[in-house]
Motif scaffolding. Structure first.
Motif, PDB file in Angstrom:
ATOM      1  N   GLY A 436       0.368  -0.729  -0.537  1.00 36.98           N
ATOM      2  CA  GLY A 436      -0.373   0.069   0.212  1.00 36.98           C
ATOM      3  C   GLY A 436       0.293   1.142   0.008  1.00 36.98           C
ATOM      4  O   GLY A 436       0.646   2.415  -0.567  1.00 36.98           O
ATOM      5  N   PRO A 437       1.675   1.381   1.283  1.00 33.96           N
ATOM      6  CA  PRO A 437       2.639   2.754   0.598  1.00 33.96           C
ATOM      7  C   PRO A 437       3.849   3.012  -0.222  1.00 33.96           C
ATOM      8  O   PRO A 437       3.274   4.132  -0.841  1.00 33.96           O
ATOM      9  CB  PRO A 437       3.858   2.880   1.643  1.00 33.96           C
ATOM     10  N   ILE A 438       3.586   2.335  -1.169  1.00 35.22           N
ATOM     11  CA  ILE A 438       4.102   1.965  -2.441  1.00 35.22           C
ATOM     12  C   ILE A 438       3.216   2.858  -3.452  1.00 35.22           C
ATOM     13  O   ILE A 438       4.319   3.356  -3.953  1.00 35.22           O
ATOM     14  CB  ILE A 438       5.503   1.159  -3.182  1.00 35.22           C
ATOM     15  N   ILE A 439       2.439   1.722  -2.927  1.00 39.87           N
ATOM     16  CA  ILE A 439       1.210   2.711  -4.426  1.00 39.87           C
ATOM     17  C   ILE A 439       1.056   3.704  -4.274  1.00 39.87           C
ATOM     18  O   ILE A 439       0.874   4.419  -4.684  1.00 39.87           O
ATOM     19  CB  ILE A 439      -0.042   1.510  -4.254  1.00 39.87           C
ATOM     20  N   ALA A 440       0.591   4.108  -3.073  1.00 41.25           N
ATOM     21  CA  ALA A 440       0.034   5.079  -2.274  1.00 41.25           C
ATOM     22  C   ALA A 440       0.814   6.735  -3.231  1.00 41.25           C
ATOM     23  O   ALA A 440       0.645   7.582  -3.418  1.00 41.25           O
ATOM     24  CB  ALA A 440      -0.055   5.364  -1.245  1.00 41.25           C
ATOM     25  N   THR A 441       2.360   6.395  -2.793  1.00 40.46           N
ATOM     26  CA  THR A 441       3.636   7.107  -3.293  1.00 40.46           C
ATOM     27  C   THR A 441       3.594   7.024  -4.682  1.00 40.46           C
ATOM     28  O   THR A 441       4.014   8.432  -5.002  1.00 40.46           O
ATOM     29  CB  THR A 441       5.351   6.313  -2.736  1.00 40.46           C
ATOM     30  N   MET A 442       3.257   5.663  -5.438  1.00 42.56           N
ATOM     31  CA  MET A 442       3.241   6.256  -6.448  1.00 42.56           C
ATOM     32  C   MET A 442       2.652   6.838  -7.478  1.00 42.56           C
ATOM     33  O   MET A 442       2.711   7.541  -8.576  1.00 42.56           O
ATOM     34  CB  MET A 442       3.198   4.749  -7.761  1.00 42.56           C
ATOM     35  N   LEU A 443       1.047   6.732  -6.728  1.00 41.52           N
ATOM     36  CA  LEU A 443       0.172   8.127  -7.030  1.00 41.52           C
ATOM     37  C   LEU A 443       0.793   9.332  -7.178  1.00 41.52           C
ATOM     38  O   LEU A 443      -0.025  10.248  -7.813  1.00 41.52           O
ATOM     39  CB  LEU A 443      -1.344   7.877  -6.481  1.00 41.52           C
ATOM     40  N   GLY A 444       0.828   9.473  -5.786  1.00 44.43           N
ATOM     41  CA  GLY A 444       0.872  11.063  -4.924  1.00 44.43           C
ATOM     42  C   GLY A 444       2.442  11.483  -6.897  1.00 44.43           C
ATOM     43  O   GLY A 444       2.464  12.495  -7.269  1.00 44.43           O
TER      44      GLY A 444
END
Length: 547
Positions: A436-444
């Protein structure tokens, strides 16, 4: 120093040549430093034994906060000083740049004392209830005494488009740091009291030892170049009437955006540091030790390796700032469009194959460094490798906007992406748990990068279609290379033990070698390398007999 401090016997280089040469120096320094920063993990892990993941979690948490203090304490100096020195040099005001250097050094010495004291005193608060973190944070306060001054000297030479001092000092700093931390870890964990916290504290204090050696080398280099700097200062036009306070205030104005933008990636990881455990506990039944392990896998283990390739983008960002600032000062609009386009295309031709190559060799790479066939860690490394492209693109685009004095716009678009990260963190952890944290960083990062690309093109009319065409070609060649390397890694498991470090090193050597040959052949055969890097690449094609 051949650009401004050289003998003048060679013809002046174009901005494209300066960009490639400067990036080569900074890339060499950054990549070798990052590789050393990853290689130390091998003996460090062996000597820490069963305490490795816990120790690595403490080490990573300490460095995340330290990195933020580091960026604030240096006050954005490398970028701001290189930008302002390049601007003054473009105006022929070399003396003003020297005044900035001397008075800035005094200011940085004071900043070092203040930042060291602040981190020491705030250590209990930053520990957030974990008493083990207090000595870790306090050991990291000491390097803050020296690094602001070290950063100023690096920024000064970068303003002359001279990247060698920064690259070499960075490498020496890393060597000294790693030697100290390995010697002390061995002394504690093998020959001493076997207390992992003591080993972590000395491992973080090693940053101070590295700073001593890095600063010493830069001071020696400055003394050697002083006669040439004095000669340039004597040629200064001195038409710019500006006081010391105005010079420093101007640097501060430029430095604040650099502080904010340079700390962005660290802030993303700090968001993970303080939200990952609570959010995971809200959704899953998992122990604190297990959460520390998960956090260490993506924020520590994977991050150490992907920062090797992210450093490629950092090198380009450092190089492009003074070049763009100089072109902007001269009013060279056409040159700006070419320079921005060249920077983006150079980023793509290096970063995309590096990231996809790491995806393909993630398994042997992880086993080599961490001696563990941990499939969760390997998958997190693969996801993080794709994230590295976005982290690098954001870094380069932010540097472009700052080099062109569009600081406020860069900050606004960064904040939009960070808001996306914060909003997405909870649902991404809910749906994708550890990923989750990696995907959220990708989106940002994606949102910020798209906004920055749009703004840059709107203002400076870069060659978008050309960049897209070449980018598609680079992506296609990278995917071909990735597929071949992935097959080599998987089929090698039939004849070589995939859990053996020696076997992993052998597979890695073969796969990377084949990948470099395939990608290199494709970009040379299609002349893509010539279009982006320049005609000098044709010599390499002739040597390799590629028509």
């Amino acid at each position: 120093m051949e650009n401004l401090l050289g003998s003048g016997n060679q013809p002046p280089r174009s901005d494209k040549e300066k960009m490639i040469r400067g990036s080569a120096w900074m890339t060499a320094g950054s990549v070798f430093s990052r590789i050393l920063g990853a290689i130390y993990v091998i003996p460090w892990r062996i000597w820490l034994g069963a305490a490795f993941l816990t120790a690595n979690a403490l080490f990573t948490k300490g460095y995340q906060i330290y990195s933020l203090f580091l960026i604030i304490s240096t006050a954005g100096v490398p970028g701001a000083v290189s930008k302002q020195v390049a601007r003054y040099n473009a105006m022929g005001e070399y003396k003003t740049g020297m005044r900035l250097f001397y008075h800035g050094t005094i200011a940085m010495l004071l900043m070092g004392v203040l930042s060291c004291g602040a981190m020491w005193l705030l250590a209990p608060l930053l520990a957030a209830g974990d008493a083990r973190m207090i000595p870790v944070f306090r050991s990291l306060a000491w390097p803050l005494l020296l690094i602001p001054s070290l950063s100023l000297i690096r920024g000064f030479f970068q303003g002359y488009n001279e990247m060698a001092p920064s690259a070499i000092s960075q490498f020496v700093e890393q060597v000294a740091r790693i030697l100290y931390m390995l010697v002390m870890t061995y002394a504690i964990m093998v020959a001493g009291n076997h207390h992992y916290l003591d080993a972590v504290v000395h491992s973080t204090f090693a940053a101070f030892i590295g700073a001593v050696f890095g600063l010493g080398l830069l001071v020696v280099y400055f003394v050697q170049q002083k006669p040439r700097l004095d000669a340039l200062e004597a040629q200064s036009k001195q038409a710019l009437n500006i006081s010391v306070n105005e010079i420093l205030l101007d640097v501060v104005r430029q430095a604040i955006p650099f502080i904010i933008m340079d700390s962005t990636i660290n802030i993303y990881y700090i968001i993970d540091q303080y939200t990952f455990n609570p959010m995971m506990k809200a959704f899953y039944r998992v122990s604190e030790d297990q959460l520390d392990r998960f956090y260490a896998l993506f924020a520590g283990n994977a991050n150490k390796l992907i920062m090797i390739i992210v450093s490629l983008a950092v090198a380009m960002a450092i190089t492009v700032v003074p070049l763009l600032a100089g072109a902007k000062t001269r009013g060279d609009v056409a040159g700006l469009a070419r320079q921005i386009t060249n920077t983006l295309q150079l980023f793509f031709i290096v970063m995309i194959p590096s990231a996809f190559g790491m995806v393909a060799v993630a398994r042997p790479l992880y086993v080599l460094f961490y001696r563990d066939m941990d499939w969760l860690g390997i998958r997190l490394l693969q996801w993080s490798s794709i994230l590295a492209i976005l982290l690098g693109l954001f870094t380069v685009l932010a540097a472009i906007l700052q080099g062109l004095f569009n600081n406020r716009l860069a900050i606004q678009e960064m904040l939009v992406g960070m808001a996306v990260k914060v909003i997405a963190q909870w649902p991404m952890i809910f749906f994708f748990d550890v990923y989750g944290p990696i995907i959220a960083t990708m989106l940002g990062m994606t949102v910020s990068s798209l906004l920055m690309l749009y703004s840059t093109n709107r203002m400076y009319n870069i060659h978008v279609r050309q960049t897209i065409r070449r980018g598609i070609g680079i992506l296609a060649f990278s995917l071909i290379m990735c597929a071949v390397c992935y097959l080599i890694v998987n089929f090698s498991g039939m004849i070589i033990n995939p859990q053996s470090q020696f076997g992993a090193a052998l597979v890695l050597l073969v796969a990377v070698g084949v990948g470099v040959l395939i990608y290199g052949y494709l970009i040379l055969k299609t002349r893509l390398a010539d279009m982006i890097i320049g005609e000098r690449v044709s010599r390499l094609r002739e040597i390799l007999h590629i028509r």
